[in-house]
Design an enzyme around this catalytic site. Sequence first.
Site, PDB file in Angstrom:
ATOM      1  N   HIS A 100       0.265 -15.782 -10.318  1.00 33.32           N
ATOM      2  CA  HIS A 100       0.816 -14.586  -9.656  1.00 33.32           C
ATOM      3  C   HIS A 100       0.115 -13.340 -10.165  1.00 33.32           C
ATOM      4  O   HIS A 100      -0.587 -13.364 -11.178  1.00 33.32           O
ATOM      5  CB  HIS A 100       2.319 -14.465  -9.946  1.00 33.32           C
ATOM      6  CG  HIS A 100       2.637 -14.202 -11.388  1.00 33.32           C
ATOM      7  ND1 HIS A 100       2.509 -15.158 -12.381  1.00 33.32           N
ATOM      8  CD2 HIS A 100       3.061 -13.069 -12.029  1.00 33.32           C
ATOM      9  CE1 HIS A 100       2.852 -14.643 -13.547  1.00 33.32           C
ATOM     10  NE2 HIS A 100       3.176 -13.380 -13.365  1.00 33.32           N
ATOM     11  N   ASP A 102       1.522  -9.419 -11.182  1.00 33.26           N
ATOM     12  CA  ASP A 102       2.843  -8.882 -11.501  1.00 33.26           C
ATOM     13  C   ASP A 102       3.363  -7.982 -10.376  1.00 33.26           C
ATOM     14  O   ASP A 102       2.667  -7.049  -9.938  1.00 33.26           O
ATOM     15  CB  ASP A 102       2.793  -8.098 -12.822  1.00 33.26           C
ATOM     16  CG  ASP A 102       2.588  -9.045 -14.005  1.00 33.26           C
ATOM     17  OD1 ASP A 102       3.079 -10.191 -13.940  1.00 33.26           O
ATOM     18  OD2 ASP A 102       1.920  -8.636 -14.975  1.00 33.26           O
ATOM     19  N   HIS A 256      -2.629 -14.384 -12.893  1.00 32.69           N
ATOM     20  CA  HIS A 256      -2.452 -15.027 -14.194  1.00 32.69           C
ATOM     21  C   HIS A 256      -1.343 -16.060 -14.109  1.00 32.69           C
ATOM     22  O   HIS A 256      -0.522 -16.051 -13.183  1.00 32.69           O
ATOM     23  CB  HIS A 256      -2.199 -14.005 -15.309  1.00 32.69           C
ATOM     24  CG  HIS A 256      -0.974 -13.167 -15.116  1.00 32.69           C
ATOM     25  ND1 HIS A 256      -0.909 -12.136 -14.210  1.00 32.69           N
ATOM     26  CD2 HIS A 256       0.242 -13.200 -15.721  1.00 32.69           C
ATOM     27  CE1 HIS A 256       0.283 -11.574 -14.259  1.00 32.69           C
ATOM     28  NE2 HIS A 256       1.005 -12.203 -15.167  1.00 32.69           N
ATOM     29  N   ARG A 271       5.694  -6.969 -23.262  1.00 30.41           N
ATOM     30  CA  ARG A 271       4.832  -6.604 -22.115  1.00 30.41           C
ATOM     31  C   ARG A 271       5.133  -5.191 -21.623  1.00 30.41           C
ATOM     32  O   ARG A 271       6.291  -4.803 -21.471  1.00 30.41           O
ATOM     33  CB  ARG A 271       5.021  -7.593 -20.966  1.00 30.41           C
ATOM     34  CG  ARG A 271       3.894  -7.493 -19.948  1.00 30.41           C
ATOM     35  CD  ARG A 271       4.096  -8.413 -18.781  1.00 30.41           C
ATOM     36  NE  ARG A 271       4.914  -7.790 -17.749  1.00 30.41           N
ATOM     37  CZ  ARG A 271       5.257  -8.381 -16.611  1.00 30.41           C
ATOM     38  NH1 ARG A 271       4.864  -9.627 -16.363  1.00 30.41           N
ATOM     39  NH2 ARG A 271       5.982  -7.746 -15.718  1.00 30.41           N
TER      40      ARG A 271
HETATM   41  C1  SIN Z   1       3.585 -12.706 -17.422  1.00 30.64           C
HETATM   42  O1  SIN Z   1       3.438 -11.512 -17.596  1.00 30.64           O
HETATM   43  O2  SIN Z   1       3.605 -13.195 -16.305  1.00 30.64           O
HETATM   44  C2  SIN Z   1       3.708 -13.604 -18.635  1.00 30.64           C
HETATM   45  C3  SIN Z   1       2.368 -13.938 -19.181  1.00 30.64           C
HETATM   46  C4  SIN Z   1       2.469 -14.719 -20.458  1.00 30.64           C
HETATM   47  O3  SIN Z   1       3.539 -14.796 -21.042  1.00 30.64           O
HETATM   48  O4  SIN Z   1       1.447 -15.257 -20.873  1.00 30.64           O
END
Ligand code: SIN
Length: 288
Positions: A100, A102, A256, A271
């Site tokens: 996806h 974000d 990602h 994050r």
């Molecule tokens: C995410 O922001 O989608 C999570 C990425 C991660 O935890 O590696």
Amino acid sequence: MIYKRLAVSPISGAMGAEIGGVDLANLDDETFAEVKQAFRDHLVIMFRDQNMTPEQLLAFGRRFGDLDIAPFVKGMDDYPAIIEVVKTARDEVNFGGAWHSDFSFKREPPLGSILYAREVPAVGGDTMFSNLHLAYETLSSGMKDMLDGLTAIHSPRRSYSAKAIASRSRAAMTIEADETSESTWEHPFIRVHADTGRRCLFINDIYTIGVKGWSEAESRPLLKFLGAHAVKPEFTCRLRWRKDSVAFWDNRCVLHNALNDYSGHRRHMQRVTVVGEVPLGVSDMAVA
Ligand code: SIN
């Protein structure tokens, strides 16, 4: 690109670089200019052995733009712009465990996301990234022409409807549905990158739910094909985390996927997302 202050080591032939020689908590303007250039050149950049307070993490994000408050996911009590991405030893489902970008369902999806590793399993819990410029550039001219004229429908509903949230309990995160859980937003299939003018495919498996003006039966095979094409191994890189690693990815042109291969172990990341812009398509550029 010649860097004077950074040691830049590419991670794969497709994208990604590990950057040495930087203390993100104390970044002078010349070094920051090179970090920005490395971000532009490599699309995801990783820094090791960083020691940042929440204020310093937020300050690093703010150098790229205003910070986003994440929809549906509650931020830290004292720092609402930081979400804690946590999988405990008892959780089965991880956060972000499918390809996806974000919050692509927003009118202005984030420019990029910063992830700071606070606690990681001894092995596993890597994050995969895929370069959507390469995904676009390797399509046939016939497919590119068709996609240029198409609009994709994005929605949070598969992840953030009350039903979806209930089916994926994550003990240590507060995720709640709201009145926008079933909303939809339209974006071009082919996005023109605001900084570089380079085109990329702008769809993802979680949030892209259809093609404007097409039936579900018509949309599904196209999205399935593009979703698989977008993450061909030759477009990707894989980041292996260590405690205190920081990564920053360009959410406008990168997918990602957080791998869920560390059952019985805890992983804790912080994050921050940087506010982005309305994605522009090829026809918007022709008008502009
Ligand atoms: C995410 O922001 O989608 C999570 C990425 C991660 O935890 O590696």
